[in-house]
Motif scaffolding. Structure first.
Motif, PDB file in Angstrom:
ATOM      1  N   GLN A 299       0.830  -1.201   0.000  1.00 41.31           N
ATOM      2  CA  GLN A 299       0.000   0.000   0.000  1.00 41.31           C
ATOM      3  C   GLN A 299       0.869   1.257   0.000  1.00 41.31           C
ATOM      4  OE1 GLN A 299      -3.354  -0.093  -0.223  1.00 41.31           O
ATOM      5  NE2 GLN A 299      -3.430   2.116  -0.365  1.00 41.31           N
ATOM      6  N   THR A 300       1.988   1.208   0.703  1.00 43.08           N
ATOM      7  CA  THR A 300       2.910   2.345   0.717  1.00 43.08           C
ATOM      8  C   THR A 300       3.406   2.659  -0.691  1.00 43.08           C
ATOM      9  OG1 THR A 300       3.652   1.804   2.969  1.00 43.08           O
ATOM     10  CG2 THR A 300       5.083   3.225   1.660  1.00 43.08           C
ATOM     11  N   ALA A 301       3.703   1.618  -1.449  1.00 41.94           N
ATOM     12  CA  ALA A 301       4.175   1.825  -2.824  1.00 41.94           C
ATOM     13  C   ALA A 301       3.082   2.460  -3.687  1.00 41.94           C
ATOM     14  CB  ALA A 301       4.604   0.486  -3.422  1.00 41.94           C
ATOM     15  N   PHE A 302       1.849   1.989  -3.552  1.00 36.88           N
ATOM     16  CA  PHE A 302       0.745   2.561  -4.335  1.00 36.88           C
ATOM     17  C   PHE A 302       0.486   4.021  -3.942  1.00 36.88           C
ATOM     18  CE2 PHE A 302      -0.355  -1.894  -5.238  1.00 36.88           C
ATOM     19  CZ  PHE A 302      -0.672  -1.801  -6.583  1.00 36.88           C
ATOM     20  N   VAL A 303       0.507   4.296  -2.643  1.00 34.84           N
ATOM     21  CA  VAL A 303       0.253   5.660  -2.181  1.00 34.84           C
ATOM     22  C   VAL A 303       1.397   6.588  -2.592  1.00 34.84           C
ATOM     23  CG1 VAL A 303      -0.036   7.114  -0.133  1.00 34.84           C
ATOM     24  CG2 VAL A 303      -1.217   4.917  -0.279  1.00 34.84           C
ATOM     25  N   PHE A 304       2.620   6.075  -2.565  1.00 30.95           N
ATOM     26  CA  PHE A 304       3.767   6.864  -3.033  1.00 30.95           C
ATOM     27  C   PHE A 304       3.563   7.267  -4.495  1.00 30.95           C
ATOM     28  CE2 PHE A 304       7.895   7.390  -5.017  1.00 30.95           C
ATOM     29  CZ  PHE A 304       8.580   8.173  -4.110  1.00 30.95           C
ATOM     30  N   ALA A 305       3.076   6.314  -5.298  1.00 39.22           N
ATOM     31  CA  ALA A 305       2.803   6.622  -6.709  1.00 39.22           C
ATOM     32  C   ALA A 305       1.694   7.657  -6.838  1.00 39.22           C
ATOM     33  CB  ALA A 305       2.431   5.340  -7.453  1.00 39.22           C
ATOM     34  N   GLU A 306       0.651   7.520  -6.017  1.00 44.36           N
ATOM     35  CA  GLU A 306      -0.435   8.512  -6.030  1.00 44.36           C
ATOM     36  C   GLU A 306       0.080   9.905  -5.705  1.00 44.36           C
ATOM     37  OE1 GLU A 306      -3.398   7.390  -3.259  1.00 44.36           O
ATOM     38  OE2 GLU A 306      -4.239   5.787  -4.494  1.00 44.36           O
ATOM     39  N   THR A 307       1.043   9.966  -4.806  1.00 43.58           N
ATOM     40  CA  THR A 307       1.532  11.251  -4.309  1.00 43.58           C
ATOM     41  C   THR A 307       2.514  11.918  -5.262  1.00 43.58           C
ATOM     42  OG1 THR A 307       1.298  10.386  -2.057  1.00 43.58           O
ATOM     43  CG2 THR A 307       2.606  12.391  -2.329  1.00 43.58           C
TER      44      THR A 307
END
Length: 240
Positions: A104-112
């Motif tokens: 989830q951290t990787a996905f949220v990092f991409a979102e950000t």
């Protein structure tokens, strides 16, 4: 000789306090992560292309990134507090939760940091990427991303369920909080039947459980530190 013994005892106490404080700080991280997790759900922008260039997106997604990192610390501290009592069930839940929040951290990092930059140059990719959360079909090939996102949801549900049950059985931290974590995690698939924006509200019970567990961990360590300080003072008085 007596002085050396007291010095050695003081060093030992300082080492114990340091280890205790490490776990205590993870309790604080759990409180902060839970507050962010619950707070962003009602105000999160829709997961659509038009949202990624808004100021709301620019504020909330960095908070989510911090939240994910704090979640990883939180589960580690909570598990470390009850590692012996939680047994294999606790280990399985901890590993699944860690996997879920690492992905989830990787996905949220991409979102950000990535998605906003691609909003104008690769809008179909961005639309497809955001559609992972809403179940919207992508017009472009996203490779392994849909599989990984499904793994996030499965490990989140199973991890929370197993970890909640293990924490409940361990009886080290509040059992009501552990039960809430287990039940809320188990009911996560039911939220898929609701509109996406309402689905987000289903995360609030998990957030409350984490805040509860984190506060218990934080308070427990603070009380223990105070008790150790009193014991140290009594020992010094007795030595005199």
């Amino acid at each position: 000789m007596n002085t050396n013994h007291e010095t050695s005892a003081m060093k030992e106490r300082n080492m114990k306090i340091t280890a205790s404080n490490l776990i205590r700080w993870t309790g604080l991280s759990a409180i902060i992560a839970g507050i962010i997790f619950a707070g962003i759900q009602p105000i999160h922008p829709p997961d659509v292309l038009a949202s990624v260039t808004t100021s709301a997106w620019g504020i909330i997604t960095p908070l989510k990134t911090v939240m994910c990192l704090l979640f990883l610390l939180s589960w580690t501290g909570i598990y470390a507090r009850q590692v012996k009592e939680a047994g294999w069930l606790g280990l399985a839940g901890f590993l699944l939760l860690s996997l879920s929040w690492a992905l989830q951290t990787a996905f949220v990092f991409a979102e950000t940091f990535i998605v906003p930059l691609l909003a104008t140059t690769a809008p179909k990719f961005v639309d497809g990427f955001l559609g992972l959360a809403t179940g919207h079909a992508s017009e472009v090939n996203l490779g392994i991303l849909p599989t990984l996102y499904t793994l996030v949801g499965i490990s989140y549900m199973l991890g929370g369920l197993l970890f909640g049950i293990a924490t409940f059985r361990a009886s080290i931290l509040p059992r009501w909080a552990a039960g809430l974590l287990a039940v809320a995690s188990a009911l996560t698939p039911a939220a898929a039947l609701l509109p996406h924006q309402i689905q987000r509200l289903a995360a609030i019970p998990v957030a409350l459980a984490l805040i509860w567990l984190g506060y218990a961990l934080w308070s427990e360590r603070r009380e223990q530190a105070s008790s150790d300080k009193v014991s140290s003072q009594l020992h010094s008085t007795g030595a005199e």
